[in-house]
Design a protein around this motif. Structure first.
Motif: not given
Length: 152
Positions: A121-136
């Protein structure tokens, strides 16, 4: 691996998966930016506030290292590097989910925001979304090149 027609080594785009090309450049840039941000924050927290929450700050430093590995692997784009990046991104996803859950379950262990606490949350939830995008993205590149096994 040699090019059958010329006897020379194949061009980088034919030898690799091209994960750092096209839209992958944006992914690599975001990973690089997150690697810098997480490294900076974790170093500051370890140097200045380590006694407050040592485990969470060390996990933040680990996250920063994982972002560096993912960035380099995706940018290089050869099969071995992409395999390493895929492992790093998978560990990142598991880390952000586990640390996210623990940071809500045991808030005293995470007095300050870290890269993975509260699902990033302190990074705009980018750490949650980024690995999903990376794996895709990695999966899409594998499909475009016939997989990582060298078969086309």
């Amino acid at each position: 691996m040699r090019d059958d027609r010329t006897g020379s080594a194949p061009a980088p785009d034919r030898a690799g998966l091209g994960t750092g090309r096209g839209p992958g450049r944006l992914l690599v840039a975001v990973y690089g930016l997150l690697a810098l941000a997480a490294t900076g924050r974790s170093v500051l927290q370890i140097v200045e506030y380590f006694d407050r929450a040592p485990v969470s700050y060390v996990l933040s430093a680990l996250a920063a290292l994982i972002y560096v590995v993912a960035t380099v692997g995706l940018a290089r784009g050869d099969r071995a590097s992409v395999r390493v990046a895929a492992v790093a991104v998978t560990v990142e996803l598991v880390g952000v989910l586990v640390v996210g859950i623990v940071s809500y379950a045991v808030p005293a262990a995470f007095p300050d925001k870290t890269v993975w606490s509260h699902f990033g949350s302190g990074y705009g939830y980018v750490p949650l979304v980024l690995p999903v995008l990376g794996l895709l993205w990695i999966r899409s590149r594998r499909g475009a090149t016939g997989g990582l096994s060298g078969r086309r």
